[in-house]
Design a protein around this motif. Structure first.
Motif, short mmCIF file in Angstrom:
data_model
loop_
_atom_site.label_atom_id
_atom_site.label_comp_id
_atom_site.label_asym_id
_atom_site.label_seq_id
_atom_site.Cartn_x
_atom_site.Cartn_y
_atom_site.Cartn_z
N ALA A 17 0.84 -1.21 0.00
CA ALA A 17 0.00 0.00 0.00
C ALA A 17 0.87 1.25 0.00
CB ALA A 17 -0.91 -0.01 1.23
N ALA A 18 1.96 1.22 0.76
CA ALA A 18 2.86 2.38 0.81
C ALA A 18 3.55 2.58 -0.54
CB ALA A 18 3.89 2.20 1.93
N VAL A 19 3.95 1.48 -1.18
CA VAL A 19 4.60 1.57 -2.50
C VAL A 19 3.62 2.14 -3.52
CG1 VAL A 19 5.46 0.16 -4.43
CG2 VAL A 19 6.30 -0.24 -2.09
N LYS A 20 2.37 1.68 -3.48
CA LYS A 20 1.36 2.17 -4.42
C LYS A 20 1.13 3.66 -4.22
CE LYS A 20 -3.51 1.49 -5.74
NZ LYS A 20 -4.77 0.75 -5.41
N ALA A 21 1.06 4.08 -2.97
CA ALA A 21 0.82 5.51 -2.67
C ALA A 21 2.02 6.36 -3.09
CB ALA A 21 0.54 5.66 -1.18
N ALA A 22 3.21 5.84 -2.87
CA ALA A 22 4.42 6.59 -3.26
C ALA A 22 4.47 6.76 -4.77
CB ALA A 22 5.66 5.89 -2.74
N ARG A 23 4.16 5.68 -5.50
CA ARG A 23 4.15 5.76 -6.96
C ARG A 23 3.11 6.77 -7.46
NH1 ARG A 23 7.44 2.33 -9.31
NH2 ARG A 23 7.73 0.19 -8.45
N SER A 24 1.96 6.79 -6.82
CA SER A 24 0.89 7.69 -7.24
C SER A 24 1.30 9.15 -7.06
CB SER A 24 -0.38 7.39 -6.44
OG SER A 24 -1.42 8.25 -6.85
N ALA A 25 1.90 9.45 -5.90
CA ALA A 25 2.37 10.83 -5.66
C ALA A 25 3.54 11.15 -6.58
CB ALA A 25 2.79 10.99 -4.20
N GLY A 26 4.40 10.15 -6.82
CA GLY A 26 5.54 10.35 -7.72
C GLY A 26 5.10 10.67 -9.13
N GLU A 27 4.01 10.08 -9.55
CA GLU A 27 3.48 10.35 -10.90
C GLU A 27 3.04 11.81 -11.01
OE1 GLU A 27 0.00 10.84 -11.76
OE2 GLU A 27 0.62 11.08 -13.86
N LEU A 28 2.46 12.31 -9.93
CA LEU A 28 2.05 13.73 -9.90
C LEU A 28 3.28 14.64 -9.94
CD1 LEU A 28 -0.68 15.20 -9.70
CD2 LEU A 28 -0.44 15.17 -7.20
N MET A 29 4.32 14.25 -9.22
CA MET A 29 5.57 15.05 -9.22
C MET A 29 6.19 15.08 -10.61
SD MET A 29 7.40 13.72 -5.71
CE MET A 29 8.95 14.54 -6.05
N GLN A 30 6.27 13.90 -11.20
CA GLN A 30 6.90 13.77 -12.51
C GLN A 30 6.16 14.61 -13.55
OE1 GLN A 30 9.36 13.36 -14.38
NE2 GLN A 30 9.68 11.17 -14.63
N ARG A 31 4.83 14.53 -13.50
CA ARG A 31 3.99 15.22 -14.49
C ARG A 31 4.11 16.74 -14.38
NH1 ARG A 31 -1.75 15.12 -13.80
NH2 ARG A 31 -1.51 13.18 -12.65
N ASN A 32 4.44 17.22 -13.16
CA ASN A 32 4.46 18.67 -12.94
C ASN A 32 5.84 19.26 -12.77
OD1 ASN A 32 1.45 19.64 -12.55
ND2 ASN A 32 1.61 17.63 -11.55
N LEU A 33 6.88 18.47 -13.03
CA LEU A 33 8.25 18.96 -12.77
C LEU A 33 8.51 20.29 -13.49
CD1 LEU A 33 11.10 18.70 -11.59
CD2 LEU A 33 11.73 17.37 -13.62
N HIS A 34 8.07 20.39 -14.73
CA HIS A 34 8.39 21.60 -15.51
C HIS A 34 7.21 22.57 -15.57
CE1 HIS A 34 12.14 19.77 -16.50
NE2 HIS A 34 11.56 18.72 -17.07
N ALA A 35 6.15 22.24 -14.86
CA ALA A 35 4.98 23.14 -14.84
C ALA A 35 5.22 24.31 -13.89
CB ALA A 35 3.76 22.34 -14.39
N ALA A 36 4.49 25.40 -14.12
CA ALA A 36 4.54 26.51 -13.16
C ALA A 36 3.95 26.00 -11.85
CB ALA A 36 3.71 27.67 -13.69
N LYS A 37 4.60 26.34 -10.75
CA LYS A 37 4.16 25.77 -9.47
C LYS A 37 3.62 26.87 -8.57
CE LYS A 37 7.45 22.04 -9.96
NZ LYS A 37 8.01 22.60 -11.21
N LYS A 38 2.53 26.57 -7.90
CA LYS A 38 1.93 27.53 -6.98
C LYS A 38 2.65 27.44 -5.64
CE LYS A 38 -2.44 28.97 -4.82
NZ LYS A 38 -3.87 28.60 -4.63
N VAL A 39 3.31 28.54 -5.25
CA VAL A 39 4.02 28.58 -3.97
C VAL A 39 3.05 29.03 -2.89
CG1 VAL A 39 5.90 29.67 -2.67
CG2 VAL A 39 6.23 29.07 -5.08
N THR A 40 2.94 28.24 -1.83
CA THR A 40 2.02 28.62 -0.75
C THR A 40 2.76 29.33 0.39
OG1 THR A 40 2.31 26.43 0.23
CG2 THR A 40 0.40 26.75 -1.23
N GLU A 41 4.09 29.13 0.44
CA GLU A 41 4.88 29.82 1.47
C GLU A 41 6.33 29.84 1.04
OE1 GLU A 41 4.75 27.94 5.31
OE2 GLU A 41 6.33 29.22 6.16
N ALA A 42 6.98 30.99 1.17
CA ALA A 42 8.41 31.08 0.82
C ALA A 42 9.12 31.86 1.92
CB ALA A 42 8.59 31.77 -0.52
#
Ligand code: LIP
Length: 275
Positions: A17-42
């Motif tokens: 279950a942890a591996v599946k969840a990590a892969r799912s979040a990783g897919e979101l990271m990979q897909r958005n690596l070069h996208a403009a990112k919304k910063v919520t705090e800097a």
């Protein structure tokens, strides 16, 4: 509601279950690596992204659906029963500043911990839990590190081990320069003391990847003086299951950790840095 106090130790379905969840979040990271990112705090030495929250929500949805009785303690918030016997410890994007700048050196870190004193469910100090499962996923290199306490650490399913380098002068050592001034002040002298004595120093920006690189022998040690539990829980177990040494202690009022992780052969030479 299943009474998980009668449940056995960590199970393979929990790891899956942890591996599946990590892969799912990783897919979101990979897909958005070069996208403009919304910063919520800097702040001076840190950035938080809206994607941190989205990744943790995706992880939480999968884990809490599979195991509704297990709480989740994450960098972006807490879900579930705080007195549950088990808890997931999650950093949805470890290496957020790297990721925010488009540097593909970041990962998902998920650990499963169990209470060491089940009869005291309101105690939540780090010593009241033991890490049973560790999962660290780098979506950019498609590298999945996994470990269950008492079993060998694995990288993409194959056993992985720490290095055998026993001399500091041949060691590659990673240092973490955290976001807090206190941690920065502690790390600068360590940098100055180490840099002439080792092969190379590396400052890579992800504690979880620093730890699993030690586990796989790519680095020989990792030191940092101000990281959070979710940065290190999974990677620390993976180092131990790979034959390494993972030392930690609470600093700065009990919410930050000092860590010295190594291949186990450099402990004596690094002992002075763990204080
Ligand atoms: C990061 C750690 C890193 C530390 C940074 C930051 P984040 O975690 O992995 O070792 O030096 O200050 O804490 O915030 O990217 O999840």
């Amino acid at each position: 509601m299943r009474d998980n106090r009668t449940k056995p130790a960590a199970t393979k379905p929990m790891l899956a279950a942890a591996v599946k969840a990590a892969r799912s979040a990783g897919e979101l990271m990979q897909r958005n690596l070069h996208a403009a990112k919304k910063v919520t705090e800097a702040v001076q030495h840190d950035i938080k992204l809206e994607l941190d929250v989205r990744c943790q929500k995706r992880i939480g949805r999968l884990l809490l659906t599979a195991y509704p009785e297990i709480a989740l303690l994450g960098e972006e918030g807490v879900d579930g029963d705080p007195e549950s016997h088990y808890r997931w410890v999650v950093d949805p994007i470890d290496g957020t500043v790297n990721y925010a700048y488009g540097i593909p050196h970041a990962c998902v870190s998920i650990a499963l911990q169990a209470r060491t004193r089940p009869d005291q469910p309101t105690k939540n100090a780090p010593v009241d839990f033991q890490t049973l499962i560790g999962v660290v996923y780098d979506p950019f290199r498609e590298e999945m590190w996994t470990a269950m306490r008492g079993q060998p650490a694995r990288l993409n399913g194959r056993t992985t081990r720490v290095s055998q380098r026993a001399n500091l002068n041949e060691a590659v050592i990673s240092l973490g320069f955290a976001k807090h001034e206190d941690g920065l002040r502690k790390m600068l002298p360590q940098f100055q003391q180490l840099v002439p004595r080792v092969r190379k120093i590396r400052i890579m920006g992800s504690a979880a990847l620093d730890l699993v690189y030690v586990a796989s022998g790519r680095m020989d040690a990792y030191l940092e003086a101000g990281v959070r539990l979710w940065d290190i829980a999974a990677g620390g177990l993976i180092v131990e299951c790979a034959g390494g040494d993972f030392r930690w202690r609470l600093v700065s009022g009990g919410t930050l950790f000092q860590v010295v992780a190594s291949n186990g052969k450099l402990n004596r030479q690094l002992q002075n840095f763990f204080q």
